[in-house]
Design a protein around this motif. Sequence first.
Motif, PDB file in Angstrom:
ATOM      1  N   SER A 213       0.723  -1.149  -0.075  1.00 28.91           N
ATOM      2  CA  SER A 213      -0.009  -0.036  -0.073  1.00 28.91           C
ATOM      3  C   SER A 213       0.887   1.162   0.015  1.00 28.91           C
ATOM      4  O   SER A 213       2.066   1.016   0.345  1.00 28.91           O
ATOM      5  CB  SER A 213      -0.880   0.010   1.172  1.00 28.91           C
ATOM      6  N   GLU A 214       0.065   2.332  -0.604  1.00 25.14           N
ATOM      7  CA  GLU A 214       0.745   3.728  -0.318  1.00 25.14           C
ATOM      8  C   GLU A 214       1.403   4.022   1.046  1.00 25.14           C
ATOM      9  O   GLU A 214       2.383   4.570   1.466  1.00 25.14           O
ATOM     10  CB  GLU A 214      -0.013   4.708  -0.930  1.00 25.14           C
ATOM     11  N   GLY A 215       0.465   3.827   1.890  1.00 27.73           N
ATOM     12  CA  GLY A 215       0.803   3.994   3.480  1.00 27.73           C
ATOM     13  C   GLY A 215       2.057   3.238   3.952  1.00 27.73           C
ATOM     14  O   GLY A 215       2.894   3.803   4.551  1.00 27.73           O
ATOM     15  N   HIS A 216       2.248   1.972   3.460  1.00 25.81           N
ATOM     16  CA  HIS A 216       3.151   1.173   3.788  1.00 25.81           C
ATOM     17  C   HIS A 216       4.477   1.800   3.176  1.00 25.81           C
ATOM     18  O   HIS A 216       5.674   1.758   3.785  1.00 25.81           O
ATOM     19  CB  HIS A 216       2.821  -0.306   3.508  1.00 25.81           C
TER      20      HIS A 216
ATOM     21  N   ARG B 122      -6.209   5.788  13.107  1.00 22.00           N
ATOM     22  CA  ARG B 122      -7.433   6.002  12.253  1.00 22.00           C
ATOM     23  C   ARG B 122      -8.636   5.833  12.893  1.00 22.00           C
ATOM     24  O   ARG B 122      -8.513   4.929  13.941  1.00 22.00           O
ATOM     25  CB  ARG B 122      -7.212   5.284  10.977  1.00 22.00           C
TER      26      ARG B 122
ATOM     27  N   ASN C  40      -2.000  -1.804  12.857  1.00 20.86           N
ATOM     28  CA  ASN C  40      -0.995  -1.899  12.155  1.00 20.86           C
ATOM     29  C   ASN C  40      -0.425  -0.696  11.842  1.00 20.86           C
ATOM     30  O   ASN C  40      -1.076   0.207  12.014  1.00 20.86           O
ATOM     31  CB  ASN C  40      -0.804  -3.057  11.027  1.00 20.86           C
TER      32      ASN C  40
ATOM     33  N   ASP D  48      -0.627   0.940   8.831  1.00 22.61           N
ATOM     34  CA  ASP D  48      -1.494   1.468   8.010  1.00 22.61           C
ATOM     35  C   ASP D  48      -2.622   2.031   8.803  1.00 22.61           C
ATOM     36  O   ASP D  48      -3.513   3.018   8.093  1.00 22.61           O
ATOM     37  CB  ASP D  48      -1.987   0.528   6.960  1.00 22.61           C
ATOM     38  N   ASP D  49      -2.782   1.650  10.048  1.00 26.31           N
ATOM     39  CA  ASP D  49      -3.866   2.175  10.676  1.00 26.31           C
ATOM     40  C   ASP D  49      -3.488   3.625  11.494  1.00 26.31           C
ATOM     41  O   ASP D  49      -4.227   4.237  12.360  1.00 26.31           O
ATOM     42  CB  ASP D  49      -4.403   1.480  11.666  1.00 26.31           C
TER      43      ASP D  49
ATOM     44  N   ILE E 137      -2.461   7.518  10.898  1.00 25.86           N
ATOM     45  CA  ILE E 137      -2.575   8.636   9.787  1.00 25.86           C
ATOM     46  C   ILE E 137      -1.869   9.785  10.375  1.00 25.86           C
ATOM     47  O   ILE E 137      -1.588  10.000  11.675  1.00 25.86           O
ATOM     48  CB  ILE E 137      -4.004   8.867   9.453  1.00 25.86           C
TER      49      ILE E 137
ATOM     50  N   ASP F  34      -8.288   9.855   4.635  1.00 21.65           N
ATOM     51  CA  ASP F  34      -7.905   9.706   6.018  1.00 21.65           C
ATOM     52  C   ASP F  34      -8.840  10.091   6.955  1.00 21.65           C
ATOM     53  O   ASP F  34      -9.316  11.472   6.826  1.00 21.65           O
ATOM     54  CB  ASP F  34      -6.549   9.757   6.383  1.00 21.65           C
TER      55      ASP F  34
END
Length: 221
Positions: free
Chosen positions: A2-5, A54, A63, A65-66, A68, A81
């Motif tokens: 993912s972009e977040g990762h 989030r 994790n 990705d949670d 923001i 977000d």
Amino acid sequence: MSEGHNAVVADPAWAAAAEAIVRAGRRMDQRGWVPATAGNISVRLADGRIALTRSGGHKGFLNADDVIEVDLQGRPQREGDRPSAETLLHCQIYGNFPAAGAVLHGHSVAATVLSMATKASALYLADYEVQKVFEGQTTHAARVTVPVFDNDQDIAHLSRSVALYLDDMKAGYIIRGHGVYVWGPTMDVALARLEGLEFLLACELERVKLGVPTRIAEERL
């Protein structure tokens, strides 16, 4: 991936903040302080960025990705977000305390029940050795004041009520029937203060259940 990762991998400071939030969420979950999707956790990075959980996630299963990014006004820095509705309360603490590096918000049974059992505007803790975990406390003989604010879905209104007493808070504060807010210069310190406060509230709840006299509020519980 993912972009977040990808962003986390490319930014060691952000990765460290996200990991601190994930670990804190797991610890709070283990203690029963963040049931269901309750609670929120944040870290302020050295460059001023704020990493925040989030909205809607279970804090025991976080994790990277949670987590923001929001600015000091609570605005998400990436489209799509969605931060917690209570983000403004985290930002208020960071804005008021330049040394604050982490904020924790939990929903424990003790904080919820004790704050609902009285109309008092504060709970008081005294004669406990663990009080020394709070800033400026050096003896169990002192009395620690924990302000209690009525729950309000209008977070801006609630934050204005909190602002009147924020400078004098040594052990955080409680939103009635809702939960606690605690902070510290680092995540480790914030967690220690949260654990200290929750231990003391749990002790007072046990005293109430046993019928042992308590002065946790100015009126009888």
